[in-house]
Scaffold this motif. Structure first.
Motif, PDB file in Angstrom:
ATOM      1  N   MET A 459       0.851  -1.096  -0.020  1.00 56.89           N
ATOM      2  CA  MET A 459      -0.020   0.010  -0.064  1.00 56.89           C
ATOM      3  C   MET A 459       0.803   1.285   0.109  1.00 56.89           C
ATOM      4  O   MET A 459       0.476   2.274  -0.666  1.00 56.89           O
ATOM      5  N   ARG A 460       1.944   1.216   0.835  1.00 56.61           N
ATOM      6  CA  ARG A 460       2.861   2.530   0.645  1.00 56.61           C
ATOM      7  C   ARG A 460       3.313   2.421  -0.761  1.00 56.61           C
ATOM      8  O   ARG A 460       3.663   3.685  -0.976  1.00 56.61           O
ATOM      9  N   PHE A 461       3.832   1.422  -1.389  1.00 54.46           N
ATOM     10  CA  PHE A 461       4.285   1.355  -2.651  1.00 54.46           C
ATOM     11  C   PHE A 461       3.304   2.195  -3.707  1.00 54.46           C
ATOM     12  O   PHE A 461       3.768   2.784  -4.540  1.00 54.46           O
ATOM     13  N   ILE A 462       2.092   1.591  -3.569  1.00 48.23           N
ATOM     14  CA  ILE A 462       1.080   2.353  -4.308  1.00 48.23           C
ATOM     15  C   ILE A 462       0.911   3.884  -4.010  1.00 48.23           C
ATOM     16  O   ILE A 462       0.888   4.636  -5.031  1.00 48.23           O
ATOM     17  N   GLN A 463       0.921   4.349  -2.804  1.00 45.18           N
ATOM     18  CA  GLN A 463       0.732   5.543  -2.513  1.00 45.18           C
ATOM     19  C   GLN A 463       1.787   6.482  -3.011  1.00 45.18           C
ATOM     20  O   GLN A 463       1.823   7.611  -3.314  1.00 45.18           O
ATOM     21  N   SER A 464       3.099   5.770  -3.025  1.00 42.92           N
ATOM     22  CA  SER A 464       4.517   6.668  -3.218  1.00 42.92           C
ATOM     23  C   SER A 464       4.719   6.768  -5.004  1.00 42.92           C
ATOM     24  O   SER A 464       5.693   7.387  -5.323  1.00 42.92           O
ATOM     25  N   LYS A 465       4.154   5.474  -5.384  1.00 46.79           N
ATOM     26  CA  LYS A 465       4.724   5.419  -6.966  1.00 46.79           C
ATOM     27  C   LYS A 465       4.250   6.675  -7.876  1.00 46.79           C
ATOM     28  O   LYS A 465       3.085   7.105  -7.655  1.00 46.79           O
ATOM     29  N   ASP A 466       5.059   6.844  -8.774  1.00 43.46           N
ATOM     30  CA  ASP A 466       5.040   7.814  -9.525  1.00 43.46           C
ATOM     31  C   ASP A 466       3.972   7.184 -10.859  1.00 43.46           C
ATOM     32  O   ASP A 466       4.157   6.231 -11.524  1.00 43.46           O
ATOM     33  N   LEU A 467       2.793   7.753 -10.720  1.00 48.71           N
ATOM     34  CA  LEU A 467       1.550   7.211 -11.258  1.00 48.71           C
ATOM     35  C   LEU A 467       1.493   8.011 -12.976  1.00 48.71           C
ATOM     36  O   LEU A 467       0.738   7.452 -13.786  1.00 48.71           O
ATOM     37  N   GLY A 468       2.338   8.640 -13.240  1.00 47.32           N
ATOM     38  CA  GLY A 468       2.431   9.518 -14.513  1.00 47.32           C
ATOM     39  C   GLY A 468       1.439  10.361 -14.921  1.00 47.32           C
ATOM     40  O   GLY A 468       1.293  11.038 -15.518  1.00 47.32           O
ATOM     41  N   PHE A 469       0.764  10.917 -13.583  1.00 44.87           N
ATOM     42  CA  PHE A 469      -0.312  11.953 -13.590  1.00 44.87           C
ATOM     43  C   PHE A 469      -0.296  12.569 -12.186  1.00 44.87           C
ATOM     44  O   PHE A 469       0.199  11.914 -11.139  1.00 44.87           O
ATOM     45  N   SER A 470      -0.788  13.866 -11.924  1.00 42.07           N
ATOM     46  CA  SER A 470      -0.728  14.284 -10.647  1.00 42.07           C
ATOM     47  C   SER A 470      -2.353  14.428 -10.206  1.00 42.07           C
ATOM     48  O   SER A 470      -3.133  14.693 -10.885  1.00 42.07           O
ATOM     49  N   LYS A 471      -2.294  13.656  -8.945  1.00 44.25           N
ATOM     50  CA  LYS A 471      -3.710  13.268  -8.341  1.00 44.25           C
ATOM     51  C   LYS A 471      -3.806  14.081  -7.057  1.00 44.25           C
ATOM     52  O   LYS A 471      -5.058  14.244  -6.601  1.00 44.25           O
ATOM     53  N   ASP A 472      -2.486  15.084  -6.651  1.00 49.63           N
ATOM     54  CA  ASP A 472      -3.001  16.021  -5.587  1.00 49.63           C
ATOM     55  C   ASP A 472      -3.404  17.268  -6.048  1.00 49.63           C
ATOM     56  O   ASP A 472      -3.159  17.676  -6.981  1.00 49.63           O
ATOM     57  N   GLN A 473      -4.327  17.808  -5.130  1.00 44.58           N
ATOM     58  CA  GLN A 473      -5.058  19.124  -5.130  1.00 44.58           C
ATOM     59  C   GLN A 473      -5.718  19.310  -6.482  1.00 44.58           C
ATOM     60  O   GLN A 473      -5.960  20.361  -7.334  1.00 44.58           O
ATOM     61  N   VAL A 474      -6.491  18.043  -6.883  1.00 49.95           N
ATOM     62  CA  VAL A 474      -7.430  18.051  -8.027  1.00 49.95           C
ATOM     63  C   VAL A 474      -8.609  17.613  -7.694  1.00 49.95           C
ATOM     64  O   VAL A 474      -9.035  16.646  -7.028  1.00 49.95           O
ATOM     65  N   LEU A 475      -9.668  18.546  -7.777  1.00 42.02           N
ATOM     66  CA  LEU A 475     -10.809  18.511  -7.356  1.00 42.02           C
ATOM     67  C   LEU A 475     -11.815  17.897  -8.587  1.00 42.02           C
ATOM     68  O   LEU A 475     -11.676  18.684  -9.595  1.00 42.02           O
ATOM     69  N   LEU A 476     -12.623  16.877  -8.336  1.00 41.30           N
ATOM     70  CA  LEU A 476     -13.309  16.510  -9.480  1.00 41.30           C
ATOM     71  C   LEU A 476     -15.064  16.879  -9.291  1.00 41.30           C
ATOM     72  O   LEU A 476     -15.450  16.414  -8.148  1.00 41.30           O
ATOM     73  N   LEU A 477     -15.422  17.471 -10.233  1.00 38.89           N
ATOM     74  CA  LEU A 477     -16.740  17.885 -10.057  1.00 38.89           C
ATOM     75  C   LEU A 477     -17.583  16.821 -10.796  1.00 38.89           C
ATOM     76  O   LEU A 477     -17.168  16.631 -12.268  1.00 38.89           O
ATOM     77  N   GLN A 478     -18.655  16.408 -10.529  1.00 38.46           N
ATOM     78  CA  GLN A 478     -19.587  15.569 -11.079  1.00 38.46           C
ATOM     79  C   GLN A 478     -20.798  16.024 -11.720  1.00 38.46           C
ATOM     80  O   GLN A 478     -21.367  17.034 -11.037  1.00 38.46           O
ATOM     81  N   ASP A 479     -21.447  15.452 -12.669  1.00 34.02           N
ATOM     82  CA  ASP A 479     -22.478  15.955 -13.430  1.00 34.02           C
ATOM     83  C   ASP A 479     -22.700  17.374 -14.091  1.00 34.02           C
ATOM     84  O   ASP A 479     -23.557  17.977 -13.864  1.00 34.02           O
ATOM     85  N   VAL A 480     -21.379  17.628 -14.385  1.00 31.75           N
ATOM     86  CA  VAL A 480     -21.437  19.192 -14.906  1.00 31.75           C
ATOM     87  C   VAL A 480     -22.341  19.339 -16.122  1.00 31.75           C
ATOM     88  O   VAL A 480     -22.636  20.398 -16.630  1.00 31.75           O
ATOM     89  N   TYR A 481     -22.490  18.119 -16.739  1.00 27.81           N
ATOM     90  CA  TYR A 481     -23.668  18.189 -18.176  1.00 27.81           C
ATOM     91  C   TYR A 481     -24.985  18.958 -17.585  1.00 27.81           C
ATOM     92  O   TYR A 481     -25.635  19.504 -18.564  1.00 27.81           O
ATOM     93  N   ALA A 482     -25.219  19.006 -16.133  1.00 29.92           N
ATOM     94  CA  ALA A 482     -26.536  19.556 -15.783  1.00 29.92           C
ATOM     95  C   ALA A 482     -26.566  20.831 -16.069  1.00 29.92           C
ATOM     96  O   ALA A 482     -27.373  21.691 -16.150  1.00 29.92           O
ATOM     97  N   ALA A 483     -25.448  21.802 -16.374  1.00 30.63           N
ATOM     98  CA  ALA A 483     -25.264  22.911 -16.745  1.00 30.63           C
ATOM     99  C   ALA A 483     -25.591  23.533 -18.076  1.00 30.63           C
ATOM    100  O   ALA A 483     -25.826  24.509 -18.755  1.00 30.63           O
ATOM    101  N   GLY A 484     -25.825  22.272 -18.835  1.00 32.88           N
ATOM    102  CA  GLY A 484     -26.200  22.554 -20.331  1.00 32.88           C
ATOM    103  C   GLY A 484     -25.388  23.158 -21.277  1.00 32.88           C
ATOM    104  O   GLY A 484     -24.110  22.807 -21.025  1.00 32.88           O
TER     105      GLY A 484
END
Length: 808
Positions: A459-484
């Motif tokens: 689990m520590r390996f998974i958390q520390s591994k370079d995933l090739g993208f940045s997951k920190d400080q990224v907020l995912l907003l859902q269902d934005v299609y509702a804004a038309g």
């Protein structure tokens, strides 16, 4: 006589309260752990057994290799159900599901949407297939017509009274209007449909009516005729490939044959899996609900068994160790006419009384520990006190445990020779078996320590591994299609906030989200044998920047280039399938839809470094990204600082551009962590039961240390008189036990290393079991043994020798 057995047993237990309590407490810990795990396992095996004719219901699976990629789907094509009904008479009926994820619903005239997290299209045979009754509505007509739906009771109550629900209109995703034609009860938590609240008529879903044999989007269930086995239809099920699938492929690749596909290494295999087996034996793409693994059940079963066995070993150890005190009692009983059988009954009666006391204490412990275990297991479990079968099983388990734990001591002590033990010259023996049992106890404990350390290391390996993208400080907003039509405006206003670095709209993110697989061909190599299977993601101009993907060749999408509307970016895994170098791929034209002379092509403008968009259990697959308009979500890259304030500002903007629409979000790192929820849960379970196993082993070791010190009291006194120091005596008393622990370590280290290496093989990207893991496990075991035995050894060593020798 029976009354006498219990009376004598009770007196003997009261005469040595310390060892009685030690035995009861040790057995209770093992029983409590075994009880909680048993409730968990029972719940897992109860999944989907509540449906009528569940033993005749099967799901169709598809195993596909095409374009250099292998897929194991829980879904098949839309026309598969019709083909099965027409070609396989042993099938009584079929039902299809087409899940669509989240759904926004509102009443006509309302601006406020209610979000349902799980919605699906389903055939009208749904009711008969699973034996589902409607609380309100007619099952014969409920899902017959397009643009109709049924709701679960909980989902319906969010909008109107369920008794007045039928005939009411609901607007879905701010678009089409559907009519409610029925209400059903909520599905149990141990059902594969447990999270679903909205079921829409499949007749209104266009893709369900198109005879397209290329896509795999429909979960298809079949009910076999009574007396039919799944193996009876396997051959005809596989024959569908040649009869329907190949002609469907020939519409895209004229002239291709099944033999040619097989010769190229491609294949398509259909199979069945019983509904009752899906929960523990299926982990495929597009599962309708998350499943568990039978491996986890095996692991928990072994842990529960280990706990009970460890507790039983404690009882045997302490009973045989204490046999010296009861040797004269056995000798006198035999002299007065007691035979071996009566002595064994007497000792087994005592062990059953101890087991009964342990069961009562175990139930109390289980009640106290249940809230923690619920959190640990993620289940709503309860001890079924009102179920008579539970008490019958508990009583049977108590008796069996008492007989098992007391069997060896009973047979061992009943063999004492009266003349020898009364004279005090007999050696009661049993030391060799006690040593073996101590070794076994600590071997299990060391194995569990190794397992816990390896799980947390992974689990520590998974958390520390370079995933090739940045997951920190990224907020995912859902269902934005509702804004038309306000989605783009919403994104631009969010980007202008002080706490926001950038934002991107897309339906595809490298965490649990949409997935889309397509077949691509290079220009000039349009045959089926040249097809490459890739993920096909629709993104916008800011996606690569927000995700912090590394471009190793070419460039990112750029608004300055109008031709980028037909551009594509691929990853390194896709390059490998094409057999090209990064710079060589730039300018290559590919297509994902063959339309003869009107075939449209995409131009490769960039190559990104591989990034992990799936679990580390899987290899990184081929991926393509192109500009797309529709988006379910938006990723917002936040600046370091006050996230709460920035999120509040984003919500204020959302309320202005999409009034009445739900505002849902989560952080990408949290979404990433949910992918490994089962691994973290397994690690927590390991550490919990490792602590319990160590506690049980320590109780036994502590009891043996007390017995050993009492047995050697006079030896200790003589040694002190002759000048031995406290440290020397303590060392001598402790060394014997440390030898046993050392042997246990030598036995368990290779076993633990082998088993956990096998567990790690499930991960394509994994850590290595370092030497320090084995050393730490051994050190923990030694420290625990020293602390357990050392206290009693020092206590015996500092005793005044006059007290131990004055009777000599």
């Amino acid at each position: 006589m029976i009354k006498n057995y219990f009376k004598i047993a009770w007196r003997n237990l009261k005469s040595q309260p310390f060892f009685t309590i030690l035995n009861i407490f040790g057995l209770a810990i093992g029983l409590a752990g075994g009880l909680l795990v048993s409730l968990y396992i029972y719940d897992e095996f109860s999944y989907d057994r509540m449906f009528v004719d569940a033993d005749r219901i099967y799901r169709i699976n598809a195993d596909l290799k095409f374009g250099g990629d292998i897929h194991n789907f829980a879904t098949v094509t839309a026309p598969m159900a019709d083909a099965i009904r027409s070609d396989i008479p042993e099938v009584e009926m079929t039902t299809r599901f087409r899940t669509v994820g989240t759904m926004l619903l509102k009443k006509t005239g309302s601006v406020i949407n209610v979000k349902e997290t799980h919605a699906t299209y389903v055939d009208s045979t749904f009711f008969n297939m699973f034996g589902i009754d409607l609380l309100v509505g007619d099952p014969k007509t409920a899902l017959k017509e397009p643009n109709t739906l049924i709701l679960t009771k909980t989902a319906a109550k969010k909008h109107f009274d369920i008794h007045n629900a039928v005939g009411q209109p609901l607007i879905l995703n701010n678009g089409d209007t559907y009519t409610v034609t029925g209400i059903i009860d909520d599905f149990p938590k141990n059902s594969f449909l447990r999270d679903y609240g909205v079921f829409m008529a499949m007749t209104g879903y266009r893709d369900a009516r198109v005879p397209n044999w290329a896509g795999n989007n429909f979960q298809t269930y079949i009910k076999l005729m009574p007396g039919t086995n799944a193996s009876d239809i396997q051959q005809r099920l596989q024959a569908i490939v040649g009869r329907y699938v190949i002609p469907g492929i020939q519409e895209v690749f004229p002239g291709i044959t099944e033999e040619q596909l097989l010769a190229s290494g491609s294949y398509l295999n259909f199979s069945t899996i019983a509904l009752k087996d899906i929960r523990l034996h299926s982990n495929r793409a597009a599962e309708i609900s998350p499943n568990n693994s039978i491996q986890n059940i095996y692991i928990l079963s072994f842990i529960a068994l280990f706990l009970i066995v460890l507790a039983s070993i404690n009882f045997m150890n302490l009973s045989t160790a204490g046999s010296l005190k009861r040797a004269k009692e056995v000798g006198i009983r035999k002299t007065l006419g007691a035979n071996k059988a009566k002595l064994r009954i007497q000792f087994l009666t005592e062990s059953c009384l101890i087991a009964l006391g342990a069961m009562v204490m175990a139930l109390i412990m289980a009640l106290i520990g249940m809230p923690y275990f619920k959190q640990l297991s993620g289940k709503s479990l309860a001890i079924p006190f009102v179920d008579p079968s539970f008490w019958a099983v508990a009583l049977l388990a108590t008796i069996l445990l008492g007989l098992l734990s007391g069997s060896y001591p009973a047979f061992f002590m009943s063999k004492f020779v009266p003349v020898k033990v009364i004279k005090g010259s007999g050696n009661v023996g049993g030391a060799r078996l006690r040593n073996v049992l101590v070794i076994f106890q600590f071997a299990i404990s060391v194995f569990l320590i190794i397992s816990t350390l390896v799980v947390y290391q992974q689990m520590r390996f998974i958390q520390s591994k370079d995933l090739g993208f940045s997951k920190d400080q990224v907020l995912l907003l859902q269902d934005v299609y509702a804004a038309g039509g306000q989605v783009h405006s919403f994104k631009q206003r969010v980007k202008q906030l002080k706490g926001v670095q950038n934002a991107s709209v897309s339906s595809f993110f490298p965490t649990p989200s949409n997935r889309s697989q397509e077949s691509f061909n290079r220009e000039g190599a349009l045959g089926a044998e040249h097809s490459i299977s890739m993920q096909d993601w629709g993104v916008d101009y800011d996606y690569v920047s927000v995700m912090d993907l590394k471009i190793i060749a070419g460039r990112d999408f750029d608004r300055a280039f109008g031709a980028d509307s037909t551009a594509i970016i691929i990853n390194e895994a896709a390059l490998n399938l094409f057999g090209m170098e990064p710079k060589e791929a730039l300018g290559m034209r590919v297509t994902k839809v063959l339309e003869g002379e009107n075939t449209s092509f995409y131009t490769v403008i960039g190559v990104v470094k591989n990034f992990h968009y799936e679990s580390l259990r899987n290899d990184i697959g081929a991926l393509s990204m192109s500009l797309g308009n529709f988006a379910n979500g938006m990723a917002v890259k936040l600046s370091a600082g006050d996230f709460t304030n920035t999120i509040a500002q984003i919500e204020d903007i959302w309320k202005k551009v999409a009034p009445g629409q739900p505002f849902s979000y989560n952080f990408m790192d949290a979404s990433f962590n949910t992918t490994y929820k089962s691994e973290r849960r397994l690690g927590n379970i390991f550490i919990t039961f490792t602590i319990l196993s160590i506690l049980i082993a320590c109780l036994g070791l502590f009891g043996l240390a007390i017995f050993n010190a009492e047995k050697r009291t006079k030896e200790i006194g003589v040694r002190k008189v002759l000048g031995a120091s406290v440290s020397q005596i303590s060392y001598r008393l402790t060394a014997d036990f440390l030898k046993l622990v050392g042997i246990a370590i030598l036995v368990s280290l290779p076993i633990g290393w082998y088993v956990m290496n096998k567990w790690l093989e499930d991960f394509s990207y994994r850590t290595e079991i370092g030497w320090w893991v084995l050393v730490m496990a051994a050190a923990i075991a030694i420290i625990i043994a020293v602390l357990t035995v050392g206290y009693q050894s020092i206590k015996a060593a500092i005793q005044n020798p006059v007290q131990s020798l004055r009777m000599e």
